[in-house]
Design a protein around this motif. Structure first.
Motif, short mmCIF file in Angstrom:
data_model
loop_
_atom_site.label_atom_id
_atom_site.label_comp_id
_atom_site.label_asym_id
_atom_site.label_seq_id
_atom_site.Cartn_x
_atom_site.Cartn_y
_atom_site.Cartn_z
N ALA A 58 0.60 -1.26 -0.12
CA ALA A 58 -0.20 -0.03 0.09
C ALA A 58 0.80 1.32 -0.14
N ARG A 59 1.90 1.11 0.60
CA ARG A 59 2.94 2.22 0.72
C ARG A 59 4.06 2.15 -0.20
N ARG A 60 4.65 3.05 -0.70
CA ARG A 60 5.84 3.04 -1.71
C ARG A 60 7.04 2.99 -0.92
N LEU A 61 7.97 2.18 -0.96
CA LEU A 61 9.09 2.21 -0.24
C LEU A 61 10.02 3.39 -0.62
N PHE A 62 10.97 3.94 0.12
CA PHE A 62 12.35 4.55 0.15
C PHE A 62 13.31 4.38 0.72
N VAL A 63 14.27 4.17 0.15
CA VAL A 63 15.59 3.93 0.97
C VAL A 63 16.84 4.87 0.51
N VAL A 64 17.70 5.36 1.36
CA VAL A 64 18.96 5.88 0.88
C VAL A 64 20.12 4.86 1.34
N HIS A 65 21.10 4.68 0.24
CA HIS A 65 22.15 3.89 0.38
C HIS A 65 23.21 4.96 0.58
N HIS A 80 29.25 8.53 -2.07
CA HIS A 80 27.99 9.08 -2.37
C HIS A 80 26.90 8.34 -1.78
N TYR A 81 25.61 9.08 -1.79
CA TYR A 81 24.61 8.56 -1.66
C TYR A 81 23.51 8.18 -2.45
N ASP A 82 22.70 7.10 -2.43
CA ASP A 82 21.76 6.92 -3.46
C ASP A 82 20.33 7.02 -2.89
N LEU A 83 19.63 7.76 -3.36
CA LEU A 83 18.11 8.02 -3.02
C LEU A 83 17.42 6.97 -3.91
N ARG A 84 16.45 6.16 -3.32
CA ARG A 84 15.74 5.23 -4.28
C ARG A 84 14.26 5.26 -3.69
N LEU A 85 13.27 5.88 -4.87
CA LEU A 85 11.91 5.97 -4.72
C LEU A 85 11.37 4.57 -5.28
N GLU A 86 10.30 3.75 -4.70
CA GLU A 86 9.70 2.97 -5.68
C GLU A 86 8.58 3.66 -6.23
N LEU A 87 8.43 3.19 -7.51
CA LEU A 87 7.32 3.52 -8.51
C LEU A 87 7.35 2.45 -9.58
N GLU A 147 3.56 12.05 -14.21
CA GLU A 147 3.62 13.57 -14.54
C GLU A 147 4.67 14.30 -14.22
N ALA A 148 4.64 14.26 -12.61
CA ALA A 148 5.60 15.20 -11.96
C ALA A 148 7.30 14.95 -12.42
N LEU A 149 7.52 13.56 -12.52
CA LEU A 149 8.82 13.24 -12.95
C LEU A 149 8.91 13.61 -14.45
N ALA A 150 7.96 13.36 -15.29
CA ALA A 150 8.11 13.95 -16.64
C ALA A 150 8.56 15.50 -16.77
N LYS A 151 7.86 16.20 -15.78
CA LYS A 151 7.89 17.61 -15.85
C LYS A 151 9.09 18.22 -15.19
N GLY A 152 9.81 17.27 -14.64
CA GLY A 152 11.16 17.19 -13.77
C GLY A 152 10.97 18.37 -12.45
N ASP A 153 9.81 17.83 -11.93
CA ASP A 153 9.32 18.66 -10.56
C ASP A 153 8.71 17.83 -9.72
N LEU A 154 9.21 16.99 -9.18
CA LEU A 154 8.53 16.02 -8.01
C LEU A 154 8.73 16.59 -6.54
N LYS A 155 7.57 16.86 -5.84
CA LYS A 155 7.37 17.10 -4.60
C LYS A 155 6.92 16.02 -3.86
N PHE A 156 7.48 15.72 -2.66
CA PHE A 156 7.31 14.37 -2.10
C PHE A 156 7.59 14.38 -0.58
N VAL A 157 6.82 13.42 0.12
CA VAL A 157 6.90 13.45 1.58
C VAL A 157 7.65 12.18 1.97
N LEU A 158 8.82 12.14 2.80
CA LEU A 158 9.59 10.94 3.02
C LEU A 158 9.06 10.93 4.69
#
Ligand code: MN
Length: 256
Positions: free
Chosen positions: A47-54, A62-69, A147-158
């Protein structure tokens, strides 16, 4: 016939495999990273999309931000890591989609392999689009994540252990499609002047440092005698510390 042509031939009429890039770059007989072969079809829908930072001590730390989609982890390499300070705009270089199983990965990738080095699970939790922030900045318009990623502007809550609250990923116009900026919005979770990477360096999965993960992998690889294992572990820790020294990675190096 190239590997990608073979992939297409193997699944005529189907969507291109989003993980083809990920698999092409890796030798799974050598790295312990997940193949992700059964995904996304076999993965239960959460139900909830995962996120992790490696935290990834490769050719440059470096750090890797990963958002489930859509059953994969959309991924960005962030040379300096995320910051809770809204004044800090952190370069985030888009890299290949990773399998969902990568959200559990922590360990070492052998030297000489793609991304060779130590990987620490620095933060994890779930994410959602920030509809409130989107409405404020887009005159009431709410975009889907696609749509947000295609427009290059994603606003999201972690909703992580270290990273919380509202964030933006903004594509840099005219600077190459892969280059984005990761910025903390001003909200109750913002901490101007703070350095979360410095304050909270440990793995959320194991409580270990990068050096401990590298040393334990070295000890396992050495197998046999305890003395031998100790030497190998020391060497791995040293190698990790040396690699960690050059943190000012440029965008190209950050992808490795
Ligand atoms: Mn990486």
């Amino acid at each position: 016939m190239s590997k990608s042509e073979l992939d297409e031939a193997a699944s005529p009429g189907m969507e291109p495999d989003p993980l083809a890039d990920y698999r092409r770059k890796r030798d799974f007989t050598r790295t312990a990273e997940p193949l992700g072969s059964d995904e996304p079809a076999a993965a239960p829908r959460a139900a909830r999309r995962l996120f992790v930072v490696h935290k990834h001590d490769a050719s440059h730390l470096h750090y890797d931000l990963r958002l489930e989609l859509h059953g994969v982890l959309k991924s960005w390499a962030v040379p300096k890591g995320p910051s809770l300070d809204p004044a800090e705009r952190r370069l985030a270089v888009a890299v290949e989609d990773h399998p969902l199983a990568y959200a559990d990965f922590e360990g070492t990738i052998p030297e000489g392999e793609y991304g060779g080095g130590t990987v620490l699970l620095w933060d994890r939790g779930w994410w959602e689009p920030d509809e409130v922030w989107m409405k404020q900045s887009r005159g009431g318009q709410v975009l889907s994540p696609d749509e947000a990623l295609a427009k290059g502007d994603l606003k999201f809550v972690l909703h992580g252990q270290k990273l919380k609250g509202s964030w933006a990923l903004v594509q840099m116009k005219g600077r190459g499609a892969k280059n984005w900026l990761l910025v903390k919005h001003r909200d109750e979770w913002a901490r101007p002047g703070s350095d979360i990477a410095e304050e909270a360096p440990l793995s959320v999965a194991s409580g270990r440092t990068l050096e401990q993960i590298a040393a334990e992998a070295g000890a396992q690889a050495a197998g046999g005698g305890a003395a031998e294992a100790g030497t190998a572990a020391g060497g791995a820790a040293e190698a990790g510390a040396a690699a960690g020294g050059s943190a000012g990675a440029d965008a190209a190096e950050a992808q490795r």
